[in-house]
Design a protein around this motif. Structure first.
Motif, PDB file in Angstrom:
ATOM      1  N   ALA A   1      -3.114  -6.696  -4.189  1.00  0.00           N
ATOM      2  CA  ALA A   1      -3.347  -5.304  -3.789  1.00  0.00           C
ATOM      3  C   ALA A   1      -4.703  -5.215  -3.110  1.00  0.00           C
ATOM      4  O   ALA A   1      -5.685  -4.750  -3.701  1.00  0.00           O
ATOM      5  N   PRO A   2      -4.798  -5.657  -1.864  1.00  0.00           N
ATOM      6  CA  PRO A   2      -6.101  -5.712  -1.198  1.00  0.00           C
ATOM      7  C   PRO A   2      -6.681  -4.358  -0.802  1.00  0.00           C
ATOM      8  O   PRO A   2      -7.884  -4.257  -0.549  1.00  0.00           O
ATOM      9  N   LEU A   3      -5.851  -3.319  -0.732  1.00  0.00           N
ATOM     10  CA  LEU A   3      -6.314  -2.019  -0.262  1.00  0.00           C
ATOM     11  C   LEU A   3      -6.610  -1.088  -1.433  1.00  0.00           C
ATOM     12  O   LEU A   3      -5.912  -1.092  -2.449  1.00  0.00           O
ATOM     13  N   LYS A   4      -7.641  -0.267  -1.280  1.00  0.00           N
ATOM     14  CA  LYS A   4      -8.081   0.618  -2.355  1.00  0.00           C
ATOM     15  C   LYS A   4      -6.955   1.511  -2.869  1.00  0.00           C
ATOM     16  O   LYS A   4      -6.761   1.676  -4.080  1.00  0.00           O
ATOM     17  N   GLU A   5      -6.199   2.129  -1.977  1.00  0.00           N
ATOM     18  CA  GLU A   5      -5.139   3.031  -2.385  1.00  0.00           C
ATOM     19  C   GLU A   5      -4.088   2.313  -3.234  1.00  0.00           C
ATOM     20  O   GLU A   5      -3.491   2.902  -4.135  1.00  0.00           O
ATOM     21  N   GLN A   6      -3.848   1.033  -2.932  1.00  0.00           N
ATOM     22  CA  GLN A   6      -2.900   0.247  -3.709  1.00  0.00           C
ATOM     23  C   GLN A   6      -3.438  -0.021  -5.107  1.00  0.00           C
ATOM     24  O   GLN A   6      -2.699   0.049  -6.100  1.00  0.00           O
ATOM     25  N   GLN A   7      -4.720  -0.304  -5.193  1.00  0.00           N
ATOM     26  CA  GLN A   7      -5.351  -0.544  -6.495  1.00  0.00           C
ATOM     27  C   GLN A   7      -5.300   0.718  -7.352  1.00  0.00           C
ATOM     28  O   GLN A   7      -4.976   0.664  -8.544  1.00  0.00           O
TER      29      GLN A   7
ATOM     30  N   GLY B   1      -1.918  -6.530   2.848  1.00  0.00           N
ATOM     31  CA  GLY B   1      -1.313  -5.543   1.971  1.00  0.00           C
ATOM     32  C   GLY B   1      -0.295  -4.658   2.668  1.00  0.00           C
ATOM     33  O   GLY B   1       0.043  -3.588   2.163  1.00  0.00           O
ATOM     34  N   LYS B   2       0.228  -5.106   3.807  1.00  0.00           N
ATOM     35  CA  LYS B   2       1.133  -4.261   4.584  1.00  0.00           C
ATOM     36  C   LYS B   2       2.421  -4.997   4.928  1.00  0.00           C
ATOM     37  O   LYS B   2       2.405  -6.148   5.353  1.00  0.00           O
ATOM     38  N   GLY B   3       3.547  -4.286   4.721  1.00  0.00           N
ATOM     39  CA  GLY B   3       4.835  -4.777   5.190  1.00  0.00           C
ATOM     40  C   GLY B   3       5.439  -5.897   4.380  1.00  0.00           C
ATOM     41  O   GLY B   3       6.388  -6.540   4.831  1.00  0.00           O
TER      42      GLY B   3
END
Length: 274
Positions: free
Chosen positions: A220-226, A186-188
């Motif tokens: 969106a693997p990260l909580k903040e993204q979800q 989920g980065k970059g």
């Protein structure tokens, strides 16, 4: 020993304060998880606790050929009983394209019991005509097709015009959903920067190009993204690359059962403390 049957129910509405979640098969608000190789017992535990909240399981990357065949078949069969679409990772099809063994890939995917595939070009270059052929050939074999847009190389961005054109052509060929690449990390990549935070203004520009998000799935693997995507697009946004440990957590956020989205889709927050 007698088994006690639990007949009581939670108060009406408490399981979904958002009032918006649909039962399966869902036309929107789908959750795709990535299975990176958990064992059969863990897989069965996942299904027994969270199967009703999972719509698609992707066996990540090129892991599918590395399983003992009987274990792979058991996992696929178990997921199918819960009405879950099961697909190999798009990287495996990309490898088949590179090695010129696509017919063999399709034969084995069907033999294993996969119900769909992912067509992507995250690590290879693929012509539009080949992408069309792969989508149509898979559909003709009875497979559901999920396509993916974006490169896996760190720093890759979304070309919004090209994304809109690609999505429209994929749907015209019969693709069920078009996924926006964000990788496992989920980065970059895509919508998210090197820290995994959303790129300011990018989502709004995408919405102008593709107003209907029901056929777009966001990795969106990260909580903040979800949380960000639920807040911006609502509880029925399609989300993917969800870790197997986070299925129930995501569902609570969709329903407003976690502080991050509490009261988001109902009346404004009221302090009930007297």
């Amino acid at each position: 020993m007698n088994k006690t049957t639990v007949k009581s129910r939670w108060p009406e509405g408490l399981s979904d304060p958002s009032g918006s979640r649909q039962p399966k098969p869902r036309a929107k608000g789908r959750t795709m998880i990535i299975d990176k190789g958990i064992g059969m017992h863990a897989f069965e535990d996942l299904l027994s606790t969270s199967g009703q909240y999972i719509d698609i399981i992707k066996f990540g990357f090129g892991t599918s050929p590395l399983y003992p065949p009987e274990v792979l078949r058991m996992k696929i069969d178990a997921a199918s009983k819960y009405g879950i679409s099961v697909i190999p990772g798009g990287t495996l099809l990309e490898a088949a394209v590179r090695l010129d063994v696509v017919p063999g890939f399709f034969r084995q995917a069907l033999a294993c019991g996969f119900t769909g595939i992912e067509v992507s070009d995250g690590t290879i270059n693929m012509s539009r005509s080949m992408r069309n052929d792969l989508i149509r050939d898979a559909i003709s074999l009875g497979l559901t097709v999920y396509t993916e847009y974006g490169k896996k190389l760190s720093g890759s961005r979304i070309d919004i015009r090209h994304f809109a054109e690609t999505a429209e052509q994929d749907w015209a060929c019969g693709a069920e959903l078009v996924t926006v690449e964000a990788r496992e990390s989920g980065k970059g990549v895509g919508l998210f920067d090197e820290q995994g935070e959303y790129r300011e203004g990018e989502l709004g520009a995408i919405l102008e190009a593709i107003p209907n998000m029901d056929r777009v799935l966001w990795e969106a693997p990260l909580k903040e993204q979800q949380v960000y995507l639920i807040r911006e697009l609502g509880p029925n946004v399609n989300l993917g690359n969800i870790p197997v440990s986070d299925v129930l957590t995501l569902e609570t956020m969709r329903r407003g059962l976690r502080s991050d989205t509490f009261g988001l889709h109902r009346e404004p927050y009221i302090d009930y403390m007297i």
